[in-house]
Design a protein around this motif. Structure first.
Motif, PDB file in Angstrom:
ATOM      1  N   TYR A 200       0.848  -1.217  -0.046  1.00 38.62           N
ATOM      2  CA  TYR A 200       0.010   0.017   0.006  1.00 38.62           C
ATOM      3  C   TYR A 200       0.918   1.329   0.044  1.00 38.62           C
ATOM      4  O   TYR A 200       0.147   2.223   0.314  1.00 38.62           O
ATOM      5  N   LYS A 201       2.034   1.167  -0.541  1.00 43.30           N
ATOM      6  CA  LYS A 201       3.157   2.346  -0.454  1.00 43.30           C
ATOM      7  C   LYS A 201       2.409   3.600  -1.200  1.00 43.30           C
ATOM      8  O   LYS A 201       2.654   4.504  -0.623  1.00 43.30           O
ATOM      9  N   TYR A 202       1.901   3.259  -2.477  1.00 45.44           N
ATOM     10  CA  TYR A 202       1.602   4.553  -3.170  1.00 45.44           C
ATOM     11  C   TYR A 202       0.119   4.810  -3.039  1.00 45.44           C
ATOM     12  O   TYR A 202      -0.327   5.689  -3.631  1.00 45.44           O
ATOM     13  N   LEU A 203      -0.696   4.240  -1.948  1.00 41.87           N
ATOM     14  CA  LEU A 203      -1.730   4.721  -1.765  1.00 41.87           C
ATOM     15  C   LEU A 203      -2.187   5.845  -0.849  1.00 41.87           C
ATOM     16  O   LEU A 203      -1.092   6.128  -0.089  1.00 41.87           O
ATOM     17  N   ASN A 204      -3.278   6.509  -0.580  1.00 41.30           N
ATOM     18  CA  ASN A 204      -3.460   7.532   0.362  1.00 41.30           C
ATOM     19  C   ASN A 204      -3.382   7.210   1.661  1.00 41.30           C
ATOM     20  O   ASN A 204      -4.454   5.991   1.603  1.00 41.30           O
ATOM     21  N   GLN A 205      -2.604   7.450   2.618  1.00 40.29           N
ATOM     22  CA  GLN A 205      -2.895   6.849   3.806  1.00 40.29           C
ATOM     23  C   GLN A 205      -2.752   8.194   5.080  1.00 40.29           C
ATOM     24  O   GLN A 205      -2.421   9.076   4.636  1.00 40.29           O
ATOM     25  N   SER A 206      -3.421   7.643   6.290  1.00 36.07           N
ATOM     26  CA  SER A 206      -3.744   8.535   7.135  1.00 36.07           C
ATOM     27  C   SER A 206      -3.610   7.592   8.423  1.00 36.07           C
ATOM     28  O   SER A 206      -3.754   6.278   8.202  1.00 36.07           O
ATOM     29  N   SER A 207      -3.634   8.296   9.472  1.00 36.96           N
ATOM     30  CA  SER A 207      -3.606   7.787  10.821  1.00 36.96           C
ATOM     31  C   SER A 207      -4.729   8.456  11.688  1.00 36.96           C
ATOM     32  O   SER A 207      -5.075   9.559  11.736  1.00 36.96           O
TER      33      SER A 207
ATOM     34  N   ASP B 240      -6.638   2.556  -7.767  1.00 41.82           N
ATOM     35  CA  ASP B 240      -5.560   2.361  -7.068  1.00 41.82           C
ATOM     36  C   ASP B 240      -5.045   0.847  -7.564  1.00 41.82           C
ATOM     37  O   ASP B 240      -4.034   0.630  -6.919  1.00 41.82           O
ATOM     38  N   ILE B 241      -5.695   0.132  -8.213  1.00 46.45           N
ATOM     39  CA  ILE B 241      -5.122  -1.211  -8.650  1.00 46.45           C
ATOM     40  C   ILE B 241      -3.814  -1.021  -9.252  1.00 46.45           C
ATOM     41  O   ILE B 241      -2.801  -1.830  -8.991  1.00 46.45           O
ATOM     42  N   PRO B 242      -3.746  -0.112 -10.273  1.00 47.29           N
ATOM     43  CA  PRO B 242      -2.279   0.205 -10.823  1.00 47.29           C
ATOM     44  C   PRO B 242      -1.139   0.500  -9.690  1.00 47.29           C
ATOM     45  O   PRO B 242       0.126  -0.155  -9.843  1.00 47.29           O
TER      46      PRO B 242
ATOM     47  N   LEU C 142       3.721  -3.961  -5.856  1.00 45.28           N
ATOM     48  CA  LEU C 142       4.347  -5.598  -5.906  1.00 45.28           C
ATOM     49  C   LEU C 142       5.339  -5.795  -6.857  1.00 45.28           C
ATOM     50  O   LEU C 142       6.229  -6.566  -6.501  1.00 45.28           O
ATOM     51  N   ILE C 143       5.608  -5.136  -7.878  1.00 39.96           N
ATOM     52  CA  ILE C 143       6.658  -5.243  -8.857  1.00 39.96           C
ATOM     53  C   ILE C 143       7.841  -4.818  -8.155  1.00 39.96           C
ATOM     54  O   ILE C 143       8.736  -5.265  -8.040  1.00 39.96           O
TER      55      ILE C 143
END
Length: 135
Positions: free
Chosen positions: A38-45, A60-62, A68-69
């Motif tokens: 999930y490195k390139y997805l929008n993240q918050s805490s 977000d699938i790409p 993963l690549i």
């Protein structure tokens, strides 16, 4: 050579991190410094410092595939370097036997080809990250 190996092992996180909103709490403690899926997805805490990932299937699938690549090329690069070390060990312990020396030399050559492929894949992946995540 050092720059290529650092690109291989540590990826190109400096050029792509600005393309997605990441929270520092979400990327702590990764195993062997491997990126998360999930490195390139929008993240918050939240208040308890739990990671919340904003995931849109179409959009977000790409990004997940690219992460993963990145994981795969990093692991393959480490395996290729380990194979160079193994080939060197075989070469040293061949004791001058022509067949064992030839086998060890072929192991080293194949591992170096693998490192070249992993570095090329990392460079291509870096370009894809930049174009995919900025669009």
């Amino acid at each position: 050579m050092y720059a290529a190996l650092s690109l291989l092992f540590f990826g190109s996180s400096g050029t792509v991190a600005a393309a997605s909103s990441t929270d520092a709490n979400c990327n702590k403690g990764t195993f062997l410094n491997l990126p998360t899926w999930y490195k390139y997805l929008n993240q918050s805490s939240d208040a308890k410092k739990n990671c919340i990932i904003d995931f849109d299937v179409e959009k977000d699938i790409p990004k997940v595939v690219l992460a993963l690549i990145e994981i795969l090329t990093t692991v393959l690069g480490v395996i290729a370097v380990a194979m160079v070390v193994w080939g060197a060990f075989q070469y040293i312990t061949s004791q001058g036997e022509p067949e064992a020396t030839k086998h060890a030399r072929q192991t080293i050559i194949n591992a170096l080809i693998g490192i070249g492929i992993a570095i090329s894949a990392t460079a291509i992946r870096s370009e894809e990250h930049t174009s995919e995540l900025q669009s």
